[in-house]
Write a protein that holds these residues in place. Structure first.
Motif, PDB file in Angstrom:
ATOM      1  N   LEU A   1       0.832  -1.208   0.000  1.00  0.00           N
ATOM      2  CA  LEU A   1       0.000   0.000   0.000  1.00  0.00           C
ATOM      3  C   LEU A   1       0.865   1.256   0.000  1.00  0.00           C
ATOM      4  N   LYS A   2       1.905   1.259   0.794  1.00  0.00           N
ATOM      5  CA  LYS A   2       2.810   2.417   0.845  1.00  0.00           C
ATOM      6  C   LYS A   2       3.462   2.648  -0.511  1.00  0.00           C
ATOM      7  N   LEU A   3       3.971   1.580  -1.131  1.00  0.00           N
ATOM      8  CA  LEU A   3       4.631   1.691  -2.433  1.00  0.00           C
ATOM      9  C   LEU A   3       3.652   2.170  -3.502  1.00  0.00           C
ATOM     10  N   LEU A   4       2.486   1.574  -3.548  1.00  0.00           N
ATOM     11  CA  LEU A   4       1.502   1.944  -4.563  1.00  0.00           C
ATOM     12  C   LEU A   4       1.025   3.380  -4.372  1.00  0.00           C
ATOM     13  N   THR A   5       0.821   3.770  -3.130  1.00  0.00           N
ATOM     14  CA  THR A   5       0.400   5.152  -2.828  1.00  0.00           C
ATOM     15  C   THR A   5       1.449   6.150  -3.305  1.00  0.00           C
TER      16      THR A   5
ATOM     17  N   ILE B   1      -5.029  -0.122 -10.143  1.00  0.00           N
ATOM     18  CA  ILE B   1      -5.968  -0.987  -9.423  1.00  0.00           C
ATOM     19  C   ILE B   1      -6.514  -2.056 -10.377  1.00  0.00           C
ATOM     20  N   ASN B   2      -6.864  -1.660 -11.584  1.00  0.00           N
ATOM     21  CA  ASN B   2      -7.379  -2.629 -12.558  1.00  0.00           C
ATOM     22  C   ASN B   2      -6.343  -3.699 -12.888  1.00  0.00           C
ATOM     23  N   LYS B   3      -5.094  -3.303 -13.055  1.00  0.00           N
ATOM     24  CA  LYS B   3      -4.040  -4.294 -13.346  1.00  0.00           C
ATOM     25  C   LYS B   3      -3.896  -5.282 -12.193  1.00  0.00           C
ATOM     26  N   LEU B   4      -3.842  -4.756 -10.980  1.00  0.00           N
ATOM     27  CA  LEU B   4      -3.686  -5.630  -9.822  1.00  0.00           C
ATOM     28  C   LEU B   4      -4.903  -6.538  -9.635  1.00  0.00           C
ATOM     29  N   ALA B   5      -6.085  -6.019  -9.904  1.00  0.00           N
ATOM     30  CA  ALA B   5      -7.307  -6.813  -9.778  1.00  0.00           C
ATOM     31  C   ALA B   5      -7.344  -7.951 -10.799  1.00  0.00           C
ATOM     32  N   ASN B   6      -6.799  -7.725 -11.961  1.00  0.00           N
ATOM     33  CA  ASN B   6      -6.745  -8.778 -12.971  1.00  0.00           C
ATOM     34  C   ASN B   6      -5.653  -9.798 -12.681  1.00  0.00           C
TER      35      ASN B   6
ATOM     36  N   GLN C   1       5.821  -7.200  -3.783  1.00  0.00           N
ATOM     37  CA  GLN C   1       6.365  -7.760  -5.021  1.00  0.00           C
ATOM     38  C   GLN C   1       5.328  -7.717  -6.146  1.00  0.00           C
ATOM     39  N   ASP C   2       4.062  -7.951  -5.827  1.00  0.00           N
ATOM     40  CA  ASP C   2       3.007  -7.848  -6.839  1.00  0.00           C
ATOM     41  C   ASP C   2       2.954  -6.434  -7.414  1.00  0.00           C
ATOM     42  N   VAL C   3       3.054  -5.441  -6.547  1.00  0.00           N
ATOM     43  CA  VAL C   3       3.028  -4.043  -7.005  1.00  0.00           C
ATOM     44  C   VAL C   3       4.226  -3.785  -7.906  1.00  0.00           C
ATOM     45  N   ARG C   4       5.405  -4.239  -7.500  1.00  0.00           N
ATOM     46  CA  ARG C   4       6.608  -4.029  -8.321  1.00  0.00           C
ATOM     47  C   ARG C   4       6.498  -4.746  -9.667  1.00  0.00           C
ATOM     48  N   THR C   5       5.883  -5.909  -9.665  1.00  0.00           N
ATOM     49  CA  THR C   5       5.761  -6.699 -10.897  1.00  0.00           C
ATOM     50  C   THR C   5       4.729  -6.116 -11.858  1.00  0.00           C
ATOM     51  N   MET C   6       3.606  -5.683 -11.328  1.00  0.00           N
ATOM     52  CA  MET C   6       2.467  -5.356 -12.182  1.00  0.00           C
ATOM     53  C   MET C   6       2.283  -3.882 -12.519  1.00  0.00           C
ATOM     54  N   THR C   7       2.872  -2.999 -11.750  1.00  0.00           N
ATOM     55  CA  THR C   7       2.595  -1.589 -11.977  1.00  0.00           C
ATOM     56  C   THR C   7       3.696  -0.923 -12.794  1.00  0.00           C
ATOM     57  N   SER C   8       3.360   0.234 -13.308  1.00  0.00           N
ATOM     58  CA  SER C   8       4.259   0.977 -14.175  1.00  0.00           C
ATOM     59  C   SER C   8       4.858   2.152 -13.433  1.00  0.00           C
ATOM     60  N   GLY C   9       6.060   2.502 -13.787  1.00  0.00           N
ATOM     61  CA  GLY C   9       6.601   3.781 -13.332  1.00  0.00           C
ATOM     62  C   GLY C   9       5.968   4.862 -14.179  1.00  0.00           C
ATOM     63  N   TYR C  10       5.889   6.035 -13.657  1.00  0.00           N
ATOM     64  CA  TYR C  10       5.251   7.127 -14.387  1.00  0.00           C
ATOM     65  C   TYR C  10       6.206   8.273 -14.588  1.00  0.00           C
TER      66      TYR C  10
END
Length: 108
Positions: free
Chosen positions: A49-53, A67-72, A83-92
């Motif tokens: 949560l801290k990382l994603l925030t 959120i949609n990527k993580l939900a899928n 690790q899920d956040v690091r794997t699935m999310t994008s840098g902006y």
């Protein structure tokens, strides 16, 4: 916030109604993340949560996309890890729409 002196703003403002979405605070972002994931029967651990925030940085669009990527990626009832956040999310890399529009209207 749009730059009201931007060329693109001056061109478009007579044609449309400008709607501004202020950035969310970190607390608001965290609450939105946990709320949206909760509605999808997903949990998120504290480090994730801290990382994603921090990554979303109050951006409404980024919040929805990530959120949609993580939900899928996860099944209902599962917990999202750091690790899920690091794997699935994008840098902006943030671009102000108005700056991009100025470059386009100025021929750059």
């Amino acid at each position: 916030k749009p730059k009201k002196d931007a060329t693109i703003f001056k061109v478009l403002s007579p044609l449309v109604t400008a709607v501004e979405f202020n950035k969310l605070t970190q607390d608001e972002t965290a609450a939105q993340i946990t709320g949206k994931l909760g509605k999808l029967s997903l949990k998120i651990d504290a480090k994730a949560l801290k990382l994603l925030t921090e990554m979303i940085a109050g951006d409404h669009g980024a919040l929805t996309v990530e959120i949609n990527k993580l939900a899928n990626y996860k099944q209902p009832g599962e917990t999202i890890s750091e690790q899920d956040v690091r794997t699935m999310t994008s840098g902006y890399q943030v671009f102000q729409m108005w700056d991009v529009g100025n470059h386009i209207t100025n021929g750059n």
